[in-house]
Design a protein around this motif. Structure first.
Motif, PDB file in Angstrom:
ATOM      1  N   PRO A   5      31.134  49.073  33.777  1.00  0.00           N
ATOM      2  CA  PRO A   5      31.826  49.399  35.007  1.00  0.00           C
ATOM      3  C   PRO A   5      31.755  48.323  36.078  1.00  0.00           C
ATOM      4  O   PRO A   5      32.627  48.227  36.908  1.00  0.00           O
ATOM      5  CB  PRO A   5      31.155  50.680  35.485  1.00  0.00           C
ATOM      6  CG  PRO A   5      29.983  50.884  34.643  1.00  0.00           C
ATOM      7  CD  PRO A   5      30.099  50.008  33.446  1.00  0.00           C
ATOM      8  N   VAL A   6      30.703  47.512  36.084  1.00  0.00           N
ATOM      9  CA  VAL A   6      30.600  46.514  37.141  1.00  0.00           C
ATOM     10  C   VAL A   6      30.861  45.103  36.673  1.00  0.00           C
ATOM     11  O   VAL A   6      31.192  44.231  37.468  1.00  0.00           O
ATOM     12  CB  VAL A   6      29.230  46.585  37.847  1.00  0.00           C
ATOM     13  CG1 VAL A   6      29.089  47.881  38.587  1.00  0.00           C
ATOM     14  CG2 VAL A   6      28.098  46.405  36.871  1.00  0.00           C
ATOM     15  N   ASN A   7      30.721  44.822  35.398  1.00  0.00           N
ATOM     16  CA  ASN A   7      31.016  43.498  34.878  1.00  0.00           C
ATOM     17  C   ASN A   7      32.022  43.647  33.750  1.00  0.00           C
ATOM     18  O   ASN A   7      31.656  43.925  32.616  1.00  0.00           O
ATOM     19  CB  ASN A   7      29.748  42.799  34.374  1.00  0.00           C
ATOM     20  CG  ASN A   7      30.014  41.354  33.999  1.00  0.00           C
ATOM     21  OD1 ASN A   7      31.149  40.896  34.009  1.00  0.00           O
ATOM     22  ND2 ASN A   7      28.967  40.642  33.666  1.00  0.00           N
ATOM     23  N   PRO A   8      33.313  43.466  34.066  1.00  0.00           N
ATOM     24  CA  PRO A   8      34.338  43.716  33.056  1.00  0.00           C
ATOM     25  C   PRO A   8      34.364  42.708  31.917  1.00  0.00           C
ATOM     26  O   PRO A   8      35.009  42.931  30.923  1.00  0.00           O
ATOM     27  CB  PRO A   8      35.634  43.665  33.854  1.00  0.00           C
ATOM     28  CG  PRO A   8      35.324  42.853  35.041  1.00  0.00           C
ATOM     29  CD  PRO A   8      33.868  43.075  35.342  1.00  0.00           C
ATOM     30  N   ASN A   9      33.649  41.607  32.023  1.00  0.00           N
ATOM     31  CA  ASN A   9      33.688  40.580  30.993  1.00  0.00           C
ATOM     32  C   ASN A   9      32.303  40.032  30.688  1.00  0.00           C
ATOM     33  O   ASN A   9      31.996  38.890  30.988  1.00  0.00           O
ATOM     34  CB  ASN A   9      34.617  39.442  31.429  1.00  0.00           C
ATOM     35  CG  ASN A   9      36.034  39.914  31.536  1.00  0.00           C
ATOM     36  OD1 ASN A   9      36.654  40.192  30.522  1.00  0.00           O
ATOM     37  ND2 ASN A   9      36.530  40.056  32.745  1.00  0.00           N
ATOM     38  N   GLY A  90      36.461  33.316  42.779  1.00  0.00           N
ATOM     39  CA  GLY A  90      37.557  32.756  41.997  1.00  0.00           C
ATOM     40  C   GLY A  90      37.125  32.354  40.598  1.00  0.00           C
ATOM     41  O   GLY A  90      37.950  32.106  39.725  1.00  0.00           O
ATOM     42  N   ASN A  91      35.803  32.283  40.376  1.00  0.00           N
ATOM     43  CA  ASN A  91      35.274  31.913  39.070  1.00  0.00           C
ATOM     44  C   ASN A  91      35.136  33.104  38.122  1.00  0.00           C
ATOM     45  O   ASN A  91      34.752  32.933  36.975  1.00  0.00           O
ATOM     46  CB  ASN A  91      33.889  31.260  39.219  1.00  0.00           C
ATOM     47  CG  ASN A  91      33.962  29.986  40.023  1.00  0.00           C
ATOM     48  OD1 ASN A  91      34.983  29.300  40.022  1.00  0.00           O
ATOM     49  ND2 ASN A  91      32.889  29.669  40.722  1.00  0.00           N
ATOM     50  N   LYS A  92      35.403  34.299  38.611  1.00  0.00           N
ATOM     51  CA  LYS A  92      35.250  35.514  37.812  1.00  0.00           C
ATOM     52  C   LYS A  92      36.621  36.081  37.466  1.00  0.00           C
ATOM     53  O   LYS A  92      37.556  35.982  38.250  1.00  0.00           O
ATOM     54  CB  LYS A  92      34.462  36.570  38.588  1.00  0.00           C
ATOM     55  CG  LYS A  92      33.024  36.195  38.872  1.00  0.00           C
ATOM     56  CD  LYS A  92      32.191  36.548  37.684  1.00  0.00           C
ATOM     57  CE  LYS A  92      30.737  36.721  38.105  1.00  0.00           C
ATOM     58  NZ  LYS A  92      30.006  37.520  37.190  1.00  0.00           N
TER      59      LYS A  92
END
Length: 183
Positions: A5-9, A90-92
């Motif tokens: 849920p908090v880190n999609p990748n 912008g890096n995510k």
């Protein structure tokens, strides 16, 4: 990879410990609804993770709905929200996720209760393995702070369906409050 849920990748690697992003949902819910309760509102992701791998690095928001059915001692429900990122690192990668928090709650003696409230996640931007589905639950307690009701629970979940790179297990501390407007 879809992620949680908090880190999609997420990327496979070492274990991480810390706090994730804060996910907040607020609902407008009509009073005196009886056994079926509904509400509509907003879900908001605030990038507060203490480690890069535990968060999205993005502010995200979208619509949310709530449904609850109460029958005898059982409380069954779901909260669902679709989030899209609108600001942040912008890096995510951008966030485009559906989060569904199911809920099964059964009171015990006094103000204690058993709870299962898994966070089911679908990452729509993932090329494959879009879903993460946990199984588990925990123990909680209801109390009043002033005149307002609160609930706190501790839960543990095994991710039965998960993408590569997602954790096998997760633990959650949940704090819920119902504060009516106009009081």
């Amino acid at each position: 990879v879809p992620g949680g849920p908090v880190n999609p990748n997420p990327t496979p690697g070492e274990r991480a410990f810390g706090l994730s992003d804060l996910i907040h949902a607020s609902f407008l819910t009509p009073e005196n609804q009886g056994t079926l309760i509904w509400g509509a509102g907003l879900i908001l992701n605030i990038p507060t993770a203490t480690a890069d791998v535990l968060g999205s690095g993005k502010w995200a928001a979208g619509p949310a709905v709530r449904l609850t059915f109460r029958s005898g001692p059982w409380n069954l429900g779901a909260v669902a929200g679709q989030r899209w990122s609108f600001a942040g690192s912008g890096n995510k990668p951008d966030v485009n996720q559906l989060i569904i928090r199911g809920s099964i709650r059964r009171p015990l003696d006094e103000d204690w209760y058993l709870v299962s409230a898994p966070l089911i996640v679908a990452n729509w931007d993932a090329p494959r393995e879009k879903w993460q589905v946990p199984v588990g639950g925990g123990l909680g307690r209801r109390f009043k702070l002033g005149k307002y009701p609160w609930a706190v629970s501790v839960q543990a979940y095994y991710n039965a369906i998960r993408p590569e790179g997602a954790p096998d297990w997760a633990a959650r501390l949940s704090v819920i409050s119902a504060i009516p407007f106009g009081d």
